[in-house]
Write an enzyme that holds these catalytic residues in place. Structure first.
Site, PDB file in Angstrom:
ATOM      1  N   LYS A   1     -16.040   5.685 -94.542  1.00  0.00           N
ATOM      2  CA  LYS A   1     -15.454   5.814 -95.882  1.00  0.00           C
ATOM      3  C   LYS A   1     -15.568   4.491 -96.635  1.00  0.00           C
ATOM      4  O   LYS A   1     -15.443   3.413 -96.025  1.00  0.00           O
ATOM      5  CB  LYS A   1     -13.984   6.232 -95.715  1.00  0.00           C
ATOM      6  CG  LYS A   1     -13.221   6.541 -96.983  1.00  0.00           C
ATOM      7  CD  LYS A   1     -11.808   7.039 -96.623  1.00  0.00           C
ATOM      8  CE  LYS A   1     -10.943   7.335 -97.826  1.00  0.00           C
ATOM      9  NZ  LYS A   1      -9.608   7.849 -97.446  1.00  0.00           N
TER      10      LYS A   1
ATOM     11  N   SER B   1      -8.346  12.234 -99.582  1.00  0.00           N
ATOM     12  CA  SER B   1      -9.328  11.412-100.248  1.00  0.00           C
ATOM     13  C   SER B   1     -10.595  11.163 -99.428  1.00  0.00           C
ATOM     14  O   SER B   1     -11.605  10.755 -99.994  1.00  0.00           O
ATOM     15  CB  SER B   1      -8.699  10.069-100.596  1.00  0.00           C
ATOM     16  OG  SER B   1      -8.320   9.376 -99.416  1.00  0.00           O
TER      17      SER B   1
ATOM     18  N   SER C   1      -5.059  12.288 -95.927  1.00  0.00           N
ATOM     19  CA  SER C   1      -6.452  12.120 -96.345  1.00  0.00           C
ATOM     20  C   SER C   1      -7.498  12.346 -95.269  1.00  0.00           C
ATOM     21  O   SER C   1      -8.693  12.357 -95.567  1.00  0.00           O
ATOM     22  CB  SER C   1      -6.664  10.743 -96.975  1.00  0.00           C
ATOM     23  OG  SER C   1      -6.306  10.814 -98.330  1.00  0.00           O
TER      24      SER C   1
HETATM   25  N1  GLN Z   1      -3.534  13.145-101.433  1.00  0.00           N
HETATM   26  C1  GLN Z   1      -2.940  11.890-101.113  1.00  0.00           C
HETATM   27  C2  GLN Z   1      -2.594  11.160-102.368  1.00  0.00           C
HETATM   28  O1  GLN Z   1      -3.121  11.488-103.379  1.00  0.00           O
HETATM   29  C3  GLN Z   1      -3.917  11.135-100.305  1.00  0.00           C
HETATM   30  C4  GLN Z   1      -3.427   9.852 -99.821  1.00  0.00           C
HETATM   31  C5  GLN Z   1      -4.208   9.385 -98.649  1.00  0.00           C
HETATM   32  O2  GLN Z   1      -3.984   9.878 -97.549  1.00  0.00           O
HETATM   33  N2  GLN Z   1      -5.063   8.418 -98.851  1.00  0.00           N
HETATM   34  O3  GLN Z   1      -1.799  10.267-102.342  1.00  0.00           O
END
Ligand code: GLN
Length: 471
Positions: A78, A153, A177
């Protein structure tokens, strides 16, 4: 021709050891898929130009007898983990062309074993989002249905693995995420106990929640990668010494809790609820009893997350002021003008929204942040208490099936709801795993999430392997 569609880390390792093919040939097979599919899917933001060099180094380990199970395994990474000398942007314009000056500890742990990193994957900007639609570099499509999102994400990583553009991938979690993208693409996503894996060199979103995690096709692959990522690191004071990673002693109950409101299917897609109820059969076949349980505080998890996370995030993103590094606006008239234009142009809408939210939560001597912290502790206590009478608790991984690209972008709260089942594990530091349960008639994946007490990560791998054998 190597059949990469059925490879696991173990089977690839056996083949490399037997010299059925070389590391370079294995990497080539993945690079060919990336070449064919990435222009459409946009899983990778960059394919590294030194893949063959990395492959050669890995091959040498087989020759000199220092190869491990991970040597020569092609992974995606990532775009928020640092590799010295390589670009890393957290999918933000403000870090466009930023080159890492050191390597993340967890990533270094893998590099030492000769893992080959094929390239860096797309993500929501600074890991904020559940669909990769907040990336400054375009959306990523779900390889299972290109009109839909791959989750987020870590959606670039999930898409890379789902399209067979990597054997497995690294992603990160702050709240779901890894697990939610795994659910959207029919993969395994594992979020370890907080403190297992060093955060040094992971671009921080919210420090008290962030962890580096594996995304893979099988539970065994997730376990192998996680065990290699984990270490106690002097560069991250929240990593726990290896000898202290011991779960609280407790008797095995062969019981699994389901929160009562989740059992009713409140707020979730019908297909998700149906698949969740069907997964009970598998747990029962494994000898578990499913027990409905009241968790009065658990429903507050998402709200608590949306105070804690933006507070930490806004603080972290302060350093991106255009002076030290990253994007800077030109032609400005004053220092204030410079800051405001740099940050206004460099950050996307969601980042700016959360910076404002976080700054607000920290007002009045951190009044809201403190309150959220108290509730966080109470939620953790509630879970700890539940684990006195059950081995695990389960929910669907996400409340909806992978949604259409474009959907929820004008409704941030609907988007935030994607993490309603993710938040408790991150707030409490507990490990959790997302496991595929099958496909809906229209070909969309469903997923169940199992959460265990802190430092019982191994129990999740064990039940996960049993589950995937039967499902
Ligand atoms: N969907 C979560 C957010 O928007 C994702 C956060 C994460 O795990 N990086 O905060």
């Amino acid at each position: 021709m190597i059949d990469i569609t059925n490879l696991t880390i173990e089977s690839a390792h056996d083949a490399l050891k037997k010299r059925d093919y070389t590391v370079a040939e294995l990497c080539d097979a993945y690079l060919a898929v990336i070449k064919e599919r990435n222009a459409d899917i946009n899983a990778y933001l960059e394919v590294f130009d030194d893949v063959m060099e990395q492959a050669e180094k890995a091959q040498a380990k087989f020759a000199d007898g220092t190869a491990t199970i991970l040597t020569g395994i092609p992974l995606a990474i990532k775009d928020n983990m640092l590799i010295k000398g390589k670009k890393v942007t957290a999918a933000s314009k403000i870090l466009e062309n930023y080159v890492a000056s050191y390597t993340a500890t967890a990533v270094e742990n893998l590099i030492k074993q000769g893992v080959v990193f094929l390239g860096r994957t797309n993500m929501d900007e600074f890991a904020m989002g559940s669909s990769v639609q907040t990336s400054a570099y375009g959306v990523t499509r779900n390889p299972l249905d290109r009109e839909r999102v791959p989750g987020g994400s870590s959606g670039g990583s999930s898409a890379a693995v789902a399209m067979h553009g990597a054997l497995a991938a690294l992603g990160s979690e702050t709240c779901g995420s890894i697990r939610q993208p795994a659910a959207c693409t029919g993969l395994v996503g594992f979020k370890p106990t907080y403190g297992s894996v060093s955060r040094s060199g992971l671009i921080a979103m919210a420090n008290s929640l962030d962890q580096i995690c594996p995304l893979s096709r099988t539970v065994a692959d997730a376990e192998i990668i996680h065990n290699a990522l984990a270490s106690c690191d002097p560069l991250d004071g929240t990593t726990v010494p290896m000898e202290q990673r011991i779960a609280k002693p407790r008797a095995k109950t062969m019981k699994i809790a389901v929160p009562s409101d989740v059992l009713k299917g409140d707020g979730m897609d019908k297909e998700v609820h149906d698949a969740f109820l069907k997964s009970f059969d598998v747990f029962k076949q494994l000898g578990y009893e499913i027990v409905p349980m009241e968790f009065p505080l658990l429903p507050y998890s998402l709200a608590v997350y949306y105070v804690v996370m933006p507070s930490e995030l806004a603080t972290n993103l302060e350093r991106l002021d255009g002076i030290r590094y990253g994007y800077h606006a030109s032609g400005t008239k004053s220092l204030f003008d410079f800051y405001s234009k740099t940050r206004g142009e460099g950050f996307g809408t969601e980042s700016r929204r959360r910076i404002v939210l976080g700054m607000h939560a920290l007002l009045h001597d951190g009044k809201y942040y403190r309150q959220a912290t108290k509730l966080r502790a109470a939620i953790t206590k509630e879970l700890d208490h539940a684990f006195e009478s059950v081995d695990f608790y389960i929910t669907p991984t996400a409340p909806t099936l992978p949604f259409k690209i474009g959907e929820k972008m004008n409704d941030p709260v609907a988007m935030y709801y994607s993490d309603v089942f993710s938040a408790p594990a991150n707030l409490s530091g507990c490990p959790a795993i997302a496991l595929p349960t099958g496909m809906t008639p229209e070909g969309l994946p469903t997923s169940v999430q199992i959460t265990a007490p802190r430092w019982e990560d191994e129990n999740l791998f064990a039940i996960g392997k049993e589950f995937e054998r039967i499902v």
